[in-house]
Scaffold this motif. Structure first.
Motif, PDB file in Angstrom:
ATOM      1  N   ASP A  96      26.828  49.123   4.913  1.00 56.37           N
ATOM      2  CA  ASP A  96      25.705  48.534   5.638  1.00 56.37           C
ATOM      3  C   ASP A  96      26.192  47.330   6.416  1.00 56.37           C
ATOM      4  N   HIS A  97      25.303  46.840   7.268  1.00 54.20           N
ATOM      5  CA  HIS A  97      25.581  45.636   8.049  1.00 54.20           C
ATOM      6  C   HIS A  97      24.530  44.606   7.700  1.00 54.20           C
ATOM      7  N   GLY A  98      24.294  44.484   6.399  1.00 53.09           N
ATOM      8  CA  GLY A  98      23.174  43.683   5.901  1.00 53.09           C
ATOM      9  C   GLY A  98      23.543  42.273   5.506  1.00 53.09           C
ATOM     10  N   GLY A  99      24.730  41.839   5.859  1.00 54.19           N
ATOM     11  CA  GLY A  99      25.056  40.437   5.613  1.00 54.19           C
ATOM     12  C   GLY A  99      25.844  40.178   4.340  1.00 54.19           C
ATOM     13  N   GLY A 100      25.881  41.169   3.456  1.00 56.27           N
ATOM     14  CA  GLY A 100      26.717  41.043   2.263  1.00 56.27           C
ATOM     15  C   GLY A 100      26.102  40.223   1.152  1.00 56.27           C
ATOM     16  N   PHE A 101      26.774  40.250   0.002  1.00 58.82           N
ATOM     17  CA  PHE A 101      26.335  39.485  -1.177  1.00 58.82           C
ATOM     18  C   PHE A 101      27.533  39.353  -2.093  1.00 58.82           C
ATOM     19  N   ASP A 102      27.402  38.513  -3.079  1.00 60.48           N
ATOM     20  CA  ASP A 102      28.502  38.328  -4.016  1.00 60.48           C
ATOM     21  C   ASP A 102      28.125  38.989  -5.346  1.00 60.48           C
ATOM     22  N   PRO A 103      28.732  40.143  -5.620  1.00 58.84           N
ATOM     23  CA  PRO A 103      28.335  40.873  -6.830  1.00 58.84           C
ATOM     24  C   PRO A 103      28.603  40.065  -8.106  1.00 58.84           C
ATOM     25  N   GLY A 104      29.506  39.076  -8.014  1.00 57.83           N
ATOM     26  CA  GLY A 104      29.773  38.247  -9.182  1.00 57.83           C
ATOM     27  C   GLY A 104      28.679  37.210  -9.435  1.00 57.83           C
ATOM     28  N   LYS A 139      32.900  46.110  -1.493  1.00 59.04           N
ATOM     29  CA  LYS A 139      33.841  45.451  -0.593  1.00 59.04           C
ATOM     30  C   LYS A 139      33.055  44.721   0.485  1.00 59.04           C
ATOM     31  N   ALA A 140      33.350  43.445   0.645  1.00 64.14           N
ATOM     32  CA  ALA A 140      32.687  42.673   1.696  1.00 64.14           C
ATOM     33  C   ALA A 140      33.326  43.017   3.032  1.00 64.14           C
ATOM     34  N   THR A 141      32.508  43.264   4.029  1.00 68.21           N
ATOM     35  CA  THR A 141      33.014  43.437   5.394  1.00 68.21           C
ATOM     36  C   THR A 141      32.517  42.251   6.213  1.00 68.21           C
ATOM     37  N   GLU A 142      32.891  42.231   7.490  1.00 69.52           N
ATOM     38  CA  GLU A 142      32.454  41.108   8.313  1.00 69.52           C
ATOM     39  C   GLU A 142      30.929  41.053   8.391  1.00 69.52           C
ATOM     40  N   GLU A 143      30.341  42.226   8.429  1.00 74.08           N
ATOM     41  CA  GLU A 143      28.918  42.335   8.705  1.00 74.08           C
ATOM     42  C   GLU A 143      28.071  42.621   7.477  1.00 74.08           C
TER      43      GLU A 143
END
Ligand SMILES: Nc1ncnc2c1ncn2[C@@H]1O[C@H](COP(=O)(O)OP(=O)(O)O)[C@@H](O)[C@H]1O
Ligand SMILES: Nc1ncnc2c1ncn2[C@@H]1O[C@H](COP(=O)(O)OP(=O)(O)O)[C@@H](O)[C@H]1O
Lengths: 161, 111, 161, 111
Positions: A96-104, A139-143
């Motif tokens: 997705d291109h939803g801005g990401g999150f920190d699963p930790g 995995k965090a992406t840019e988007e």
């Protein structure tokens, strides 16, 4: 996905699916992964149901992230699904291109038997993904985020790992 | 992709018979239906899931929210369910420990 | 594919699906188009069946072209499907890299009632496509063909045009 | 994605009961089954399509090929079919004019 006259195709089979980030398409994603699992005789119907559930969870999170991020904007980017098929193993990524999150850094909800738990309707998706997959990576992406899930066909019903 | 909800009264219980798939697309309709029952002061709810073909965490979240609401009025929300695939989702999430799950509607109504 | 909280998405919804050129995936393509048609309340179940049939025909031709062309090679390129969704209209393209053909130069088979017709098992696909679609175009690409099909939801059962 | 074919004898007729979807993936199995019956000198064939959920031109081509083979031995291939969606595919392609299509197996066997 093996055909009697195949032979030439020893490499991984790849299926890709781009869907608009709308609640209605999650059912389409489930259908596709269900059909792909059904096409591999090593996957039982119960295991195929695990894949449908996991893909539903991952797509739901992707769509929610994308829609909340694009709030106000007129264009919502699609979500991208990739399925890598080898006999006995299906690897799925949902991007997705939803801005990401920190699963930790996820909120830890009270234990399920704690009456306080009832105040939280959410937080069940990622635990389900952890249970249903043989490997799970965010995995965090840019988007945004790529959720990479690996499913092995299992003889058992998935309760034993 | 369809969800159908039928509501009937069985003694003190309001019974929601649900058919189809409960996910992010359809769960809002289930939530609205449950809230409207609570608003009508129906606090003894049975969710009959025998004809449910799929549920994920979005659907489970709606049930948790409704349980909270009816408990606030000393009510209860019970589930009728025998489908092993759907039961498994309750078991993985341990929600089988907070919802009473019965194999038939009669078992619920009989108490 | 309309959601109550949509509103922002007035543009065309796009779904893309890349599939390996294998006979087993045609069922997946049918499932997807069937689900997309079912999600548009303007499409009847009968019209959705038309879409499943047409997509099956187009994918079959794409896979056959691609497989016969790649004879001997170890890598078979995927086929690409695109679905453009607007209320009451579904446009589908099926793209292959199978070398192309000239739709104007197709063998004309004997009339169906001619006993000679029994010698030809093929040649039914494109006539079916013509019947089932509201618009049908074959576009030559450098590598193969794009079949572009437009389907309108129709009140009738498809027999009346 | 499945195709199941069961063969039974009814008097002079060999009856193939077919379940599932007939397309490019599954048609080869139907073709093999039909050819093997002809090789066993079974030239009176009934294809019972009541449980067929889908057929496209690849499947129709297999039926045309089999009709040609049995006709070469003065045999026949008839179809049992009532599903309107499948019937429609025969009608569009005008194959309903070359196959005799009956609503029941009894109607075929009775002649
Ligand atoms: N793809 C994603 N993009 C952004 N945030 C995500 C994503 N997946 C999960 N999350 C975050 O992790 C949280 C927990 O997810 P989950 O366990 O599925 O429960 P829920 O989605 O019901 O909150 C979500 O609330 C969200 O904040
Ligand atoms: N995508 C394609 N690429 C190359 N050739 C094609 C394609 N689609 C159709 N054709 C050609 O057109 C012919 C007629 O197609 P069709 O009517 O579907 O019947 P069939 O595939 O059974 O022969 C095919 O035999 C093939 O030669």
């Amino acid at each position: 996905m093996t055909s009697p006259d195949a032979g030439v195709e020893t490499e991984v089979e790849l299926v890709e699916l781009d869907l608009p980030a709308k609640p209605e398409v999650v059912a389409v994603a489930r259908l596709v992964v269900g059909a792909l699992a059904a096409a591999d005789p090593m996957f039982s119907e119960d295991r195929a149901a695990d894949l449908r559930l996991a893909v539903s969870e991952a797509c739901t999170n992707a769509i929610q992230a994308q829609r909340s991020r694009s709030n106000g904007s007129t264009v919502i980017e699609p979500i991208n699904l990739r399925f890598e098929l080898t006999p006995g193993c299906i690897a799925v990524t949902v991007e997705d291109h939803g801005g990401g999150f920190d699963p930790g850094e996820l909120t830890t909800h009270p234990n399920i038997t704690d009456p306080e738990r009832l105040h939280h309707e959410g937080g069940l998706g990622i635990p389900l993904l952890q249970f249903l997959t043989d490997d799970l990576e965010f995995k965090a992406t840019e988007e945004g985020t790529v959720v990479a899930m690996t499913f092995l066909s299992r003889a058992d019903d998935g309760f034993e790992h | 992709m369809d969800l159908r909800i039928d509501v009937a009264e069985h003694g003190d219980w309001s019974v929601l018979q649900i058919r189809g798939e409960i996910d992010i697309a359809t769960a809002p309709r289930l939530r609205e239906q449950l809230i409207s029952l609570v608003n009508d002061q129906r606090y003894q709810l049975v969710v009959d899931m025998e004809a449910v073909e799929f549920i994920d965490s979005t659907g489970l979240g709606v049930l948790i929210g409704a349980l909270k609401r009816v408990r606030a009025h000393d009510g209860d929300l019970q589930v009728v369910l025998t489908n092993t695939r759907i039961l498994k989702v309750f078991e993985i999430t341990q929600l089988d420990t907070i919802f009473r799950i019965s194999p038939t509607l009669d078992a619920v109504v009989a108490g």
